[in-house]
Design an enzyme around this catalytic site. Structure first.
Site, mmCIF file in Angstrom:
data_model
loop_
_atom_site.group_PDB
_atom_site.id
_atom_site.type_symbol
_atom_site.label_atom_id
_atom_site.label_comp_id
_atom_site.label_asym_id
_atom_site.label_seq_id
_atom_site.Cartn_x
_atom_site.Cartn_y
_atom_site.Cartn_z
ATOM 1 N N SER A 120 8.059 80.147 23.344
ATOM 2 C CA SER A 120 9.028 80.030 22.259
ATOM 3 C C SER A 120 8.472 79.378 20.993
ATOM 4 O O SER A 120 7.540 79.885 20.396
ATOM 5 C CB SER A 120 10.251 79.284 22.773
ATOM 6 O OG SER A 120 11.280 79.342 21.840
ATOM 7 N N HIS A 121 9.027 78.224 20.622
ATOM 8 C CA HIS A 121 8.627 77.574 19.364
ATOM 9 C C HIS A 121 7.417 76.661 19.545
ATOM 10 O O HIS A 121 6.968 76.044 18.592
ATOM 11 C CB HIS A 121 9.799 76.754 18.834
ATOM 12 C CG HIS A 121 10.268 75.760 19.841
ATOM 13 N ND1 HIS A 121 11.016 76.138 20.930
ATOM 14 C CD2 HIS A 121 10.037 74.448 19.959
ATOM 15 C CE1 HIS A 121 11.241 75.062 21.672
ATOM 16 N NE2 HIS A 121 10.660 74.029 21.112
ATOM 17 N N ASP A 286 11.885 81.589 15.151
ATOM 18 C CA ASP A 286 10.790 80.934 15.882
ATOM 19 C C ASP A 286 9.827 81.956 16.486
ATOM 20 O O ASP A 286 9.976 83.170 16.305
ATOM 21 C CB ASP A 286 11.336 79.965 16.941
ATOM 22 C CG ASP A 286 11.961 80.672 18.128
ATOM 23 O OD1 ASP A 286 12.404 81.830 17.968
ATOM 24 O OD2 ASP A 286 12.010 80.072 19.227
ATOM 25 N N ASP A 288 9.305 83.359 19.367
ATOM 26 C CA ASP A 288 9.793 84.492 20.169
ATOM 27 C C ASP A 288 11.082 85.091 19.625
ATOM 28 O O ASP A 288 11.669 85.980 20.253
ATOM 29 C CB ASP A 288 9.973 84.074 21.634
ATOM 30 C CG ASP A 288 11.053 83.029 21.828
ATOM 31 O OD1 ASP A 288 11.222 82.181 20.931
ATOM 32 O OD2 ASP A 288 11.727 83.053 22.881
ATOM 33 N N ASP A 290 14.222 83.889 19.115
ATOM 34 C CA ASP A 290 15.597 83.580 19.522
ATOM 35 C C ASP A 290 16.228 82.461 18.704
ATOM 36 O O ASP A 290 17.431 82.265 18.745
ATOM 37 C CB ASP A 290 15.703 83.304 21.037
ATOM 38 C CG ASP A 290 14.770 82.228 21.517
ATOM 39 O OD1 ASP A 290 13.990 81.689 20.708
ATOM 40 O OD2 ASP A 290 14.806 81.911 22.725
ATOM 41 N N ARG A 291 15.408 81.711 17.943
ATOM 42 C CA ARG A 291 15.982 80.648 17.102
ATOM 43 C C ARG A 291 16.058 81.113 15.652
ATOM 44 O O ARG A 291 15.330 82.016 15.242
ATOM 45 C CB ARG A 291 15.102 79.405 17.143
ATOM 46 C CG ARG A 291 15.042 78.777 18.502
ATOM 47 C CD ARG A 291 14.272 77.471 18.427
ATOM 48 N NE ARG A 291 14.280 76.836 19.731
ATOM 49 C CZ ARG A 291 14.153 75.534 19.928
ATOM 50 N NH1 ARG A 291 13.975 74.732 18.905
ATOM 51 N NH2 ARG A 291 14.195 75.042 21.140
ATOM 52 N N LYS A 386 19.945 83.861 23.025
ATOM 53 C CA LYS A 386 20.237 83.544 21.634
ATOM 54 C C LYS A 386 19.406 84.478 20.769
ATOM 55 O O LYS A 386 18.384 84.988 21.223
ATOM 56 C CB LYS A 386 19.967 82.072 21.333
ATOM 57 C CG LYS A 386 18.580 81.553 21.683
ATOM 58 C CD LYS A 386 18.546 80.039 21.483
ATOM 59 C CE LYS A 386 17.158 79.451 21.671
ATOM 60 N NZ LYS A 386 16.903 79.077 23.077
HETATM 61 C C1 VG1 Z 1 15.166 73.012 23.948
HETATM 62 C C2 VG1 Z 1 16.512 72.940 23.264
HETATM 63 C C3 VG1 Z 1 17.500 73.836 23.985
HETATM 64 C C4 VG1 Z 1 16.957 75.277 24.052
HETATM 65 C C5 VG1 Z 1 15.583 75.268 24.700
HETATM 66 C C6 VG1 Z 1 14.934 76.623 24.694
HETATM 67 O O1 VG1 Z 1 15.268 72.526 25.265
HETATM 68 O O2 VG1 Z 1 16.977 71.608 23.226
HETATM 69 O O3 VG1 Z 1 18.741 73.782 23.319
HETATM 70 O O4 VG1 Z 1 17.814 76.092 24.809
HETATM 71 O O5 VG1 Z 1 14.721 74.367 23.985
HETATM 72 O O6 VG1 Z 1 14.826 77.136 23.390
HETATM 73 P P1 VG1 Z 1 14.831 71.029 25.675
HETATM 74 O O7 VG1 Z 1 15.038 70.963 27.161
HETATM 75 O O8 VG1 Z 1 13.426 70.868 25.249
HETATM 76 O O9 VG1 Z 1 15.735 70.110 24.904
HETATM 77 V V1 VG1 Z 1 13.559 78.190 23.011
HETATM 78 O O10 VG1 Z 1 13.760 78.784 21.506
HETATM 79 O O11 VG1 Z 1 12.306 77.189 23.368
HETATM 80 O O12 VG1 Z 1 13.655 79.431 24.213
HETATM 81 CO CO CO Z 2 12.546 80.499 21.135
#
Ligand code: VG1
Ligand code: CO
Length: 584
Positions: A120-121, A286, A288, A290-291, A386
């Site tokens: 992801s990010h 981001d 991937d 989704d953000r 998302k």
């Molecule tokens: C974080 C965010 C959470 C989100 C997750 C995956 O998780 O707080 O809201 O769903 O990342 O997002 P954590 O456990 O680090 O707080 V992504 O865009 O990384 O798939």
């Molecule tokens: Co993401």
């Protein structure tokens, strides 16, 4: 035509690797960890073995954000899928598919699940992170029941099955046979684009963008992540905007050395360009896809406000919701702005633990249309992830509609209109990254003990620098019982609610690849119009002081400053333990 028996299925002996427990969103580790002997194979075998109903004869979608190690991981998946009797794999060209596009493909092709190659990010490249995530047949992240099963299998795995296949050329779309597998390599964008075209009224957006004087300026920044081709297809090809309306739109295996996280800190390429060129509508997504972040000249939309505003406008201007919004939801730490919209509109609203996997059941049951997380995640039941690009187009649709009502409306006008109608939730998040796990755990244990001590509920907690004090109304470890299947997820974050409606929350992140990241969330609701234009940081200061005092965070972690602060009007970063206040 080939058949399975012609291909030699081999069983390879292996030994477990520790720590293959999927977190908030899949397994995320350094690339070097995934490159260890049998590491990726073990996790893929466990995933295939844990698939609900088994994987034999099934169809899987495979793709990701194109980060470093994705091509190698894709070939491993193909060999193990063949060895385990999977029959059909649908892959994005060059193994590229945004997370929302995977979810959309699983649903439209009626696949049995998908394997997503992304962290992801988190930054990418040989010294950064890789990740693997498994989605089920509804297109959403596997529920805890499945991820727990995956973890359990990895703990005493002894062998995996594969067919020794040469690497498949992933660069050409079409139908192929690869050993016993049927392979479909698809263009990553087209299926997703037609889904968005069925949801939004692109003509109304075009009308606003092209027939307004002066023309609204737009800038989309993919941060060198996977949404580049999607952004081009939408902004340039569909909306007919100039090439200058998009930037950083070529996916790169290390995201150009950057941090593909759309907030005011890491998406500085967008923020700077928007401010410099007076851009009315800026947006980023981001790694991937989704953000999302919505940012126009001088106007930053917090994700908590964003989802509330989309929910409020949806029925009026987004064709997909014309027949009605079913229900709303947010993750626990996300501000209550969406709850207020739900209440005024007579809709059900759900509070689920952090992580998109908790929204899927509600959507499948027809009780949830629009939901979001404070962490720049916004989406709807058009898929089960998302969806950054969806949220960005939703905002364009809202602005087009707002301009019909009141020509010249910009993001700030939409925000102010919302707050005047519903009040404003001030919200901030402090991240203390890569703390020592032991100290972070001790801090959480200290809070749990405190919550159970007699007299804590009802006590007054005071700020250090002012006379402000807050009476504790309740304090607990958040536990969620899924209203659809009754499954219980406990220990999802420690919260203190105060009598004036404010909250403070502590959670340990489940997406980091090393150490423990502490997230502190604070929220305060106001209906005082004179406060609406303010920076959240000032109003929230006493609450933050209370949070730091009550948790003894500094004592347990040695940290006197967070690494990242996200506030209602901006995100400031301290980077490697630098002073966040110096970085705004
Ligand atoms: C974080 C965010 C959470 C989100 C997750 C995956 O998780 O707080 O809201 O769903 O990342 O997002 P954590 O456990 O680090 O707080 V992504 O865009 O990384 O798939
Ligand atoms: Co993401």
């Amino acid at each position: 035509m080939s058949n399975n028996s012609e291909f030699k299925r081999t069983t390879v002996q292996t030994t477990p690797h520790s720590g293959q427990k999927p977190g908030t969103s899949g397994l995320r580790k350094k690339v070097k960890v995934f490159q260890q002997k049998h590491y990726t194979e073990n996790f893929i075998q466990a995933t295939l073995s844990a698939m609900p109903g088994g994987c034999e004869g099934k169809t899987l979608v495979v793709g990701g954000d194109g980060r470093f190690f994705s091509p190698e991981a894709t070939q491993i998946i193909l060999r193990l899928a063949a060895g385990n009797g999977v029959s059909h794999i649908i892959i994005g060209q060059d193994s590229i598919l945004s997370t929302p596009a995977v979810s959309a493909l699983i649903r439209s092709k009626k696949a049995d699940g998908g394997i997503l190659l992304t962290a992801s990010h988190n930054p990418g490249g040989p010294n950064n992170d890789f990740g693997i995530k498994f989605n089920i047949s509804n297109g959403g992240p596997a529920p805890e029941e499945v991820t727990n099963k995956i973890y359990k299998i990895t703990e005493d795995i002894k062998e995996y099955h594969e067919v020794d296949l040469p690497d498949l050329d992933l660069s050409k779309t079409g139908e192929f046979t690869h050993g016993p597998l049927k392979i479909t390599i698809v263009d990553p964008v087209s299926n997703y684009l037609s889904l968005l075209q069925s949801i939004f009224d692109f003509d109304a957006i075009k009308e606003w963008l092209h027939n307004t004087n002066p023309k609204p300026t737009v800038l989309f920044d993919a941060l060198n992540g996977v949404t580049g081709p999607y952004g081009r297809a939408i902004f340039v090809d569909t909306l007919g905007l100039d090439e200058k309306s998009i930037q950083n739109c070529t996916p790169s295996p290390d995201f150009g050395g950057g941090h593909p996280d759309p907030n005011l800190t890491y998406a500085h390429t967008l923020v700077e360009a928007v401010e410099k060129n007076n851009i009315l509508f800026g947006a980023a997504s981001d790694g991937d896809g989704d953000r999302n972040m919505i940012y126009g000249k001088g106007a930053f939309v917090t994700p908590s406000d964003s989802v509330a505003i989309i929910a409020d406008w949806a029925e009026k201007c987004i064709p997909y919701f014309k027949s009605g919004v079913k229900g709303l939801a947010r993750s626990m730490p996300t501000s209550g702005a969406i709850d207020i919209v739900a209440k005024k509109r007579g809709l059900e609203v759900f509070e689920v633990p952090t992580g998109w996997k908790f929204f899927g059941n509600l959507m499948d049951a027809g009780r949830l249309s629009i939901c979001g997380e404070e962490s720049f995640g916004t989406g709807s039941d058009h898929i089960r992830e998302k969806d950054g690009v969806w949220a960005i187009v939703a905002w364009l649709q809202i602005l087009a509609a707002a301009n019909k009502e009141k020509p010249g409306s910009d993001i700030n006008d939409v925000l102010m209109m919302h707050w005047k109608k519903y009040g404003r939730s001030f919200f901030s998040r402090y991240d203390y990254e890569e703390c020592e796990s032991a100290g972070a755990e001790k801090m959480m244990a200290h809070l749990r003990e405190l919550f159970e001590s007699s007299g804590f509920v009802g006590s007054d907690l005071s700020a250090t620098s002012s006379s402000a004090s807050f009476k504790v109304a309740s304090a607990d470890d958040f536990s969620y019982t899924d209203p659809i299947d009754g499954s219980v997820s406990s220990k999802q974050g420690l919260y203190i609610k105060f009598e004036d409606g404010s909250r403070i929350i502590f959670r340990l992140s489940g997406t980091g690849s090393s150490g423990a990241t502490i997230r502190l969330y604070v929220e305060k609701y106001s209906q005082d119009e004179s406060e609406y234009g303010k920076d959240a940081q000032d109003g929230l200061k006493p609450l933050i002081e209370v949070a730091l005092k009550v948790s003894k965070l500094q004592e347990f972690t040695g940290r006197d400053k967070p690494d990242v602060i996200t506030v209602s009007r901006g995100a400031r970063v301290g980077g490697a333990r630098r002073d966040p206040d110096m970085m705004c």
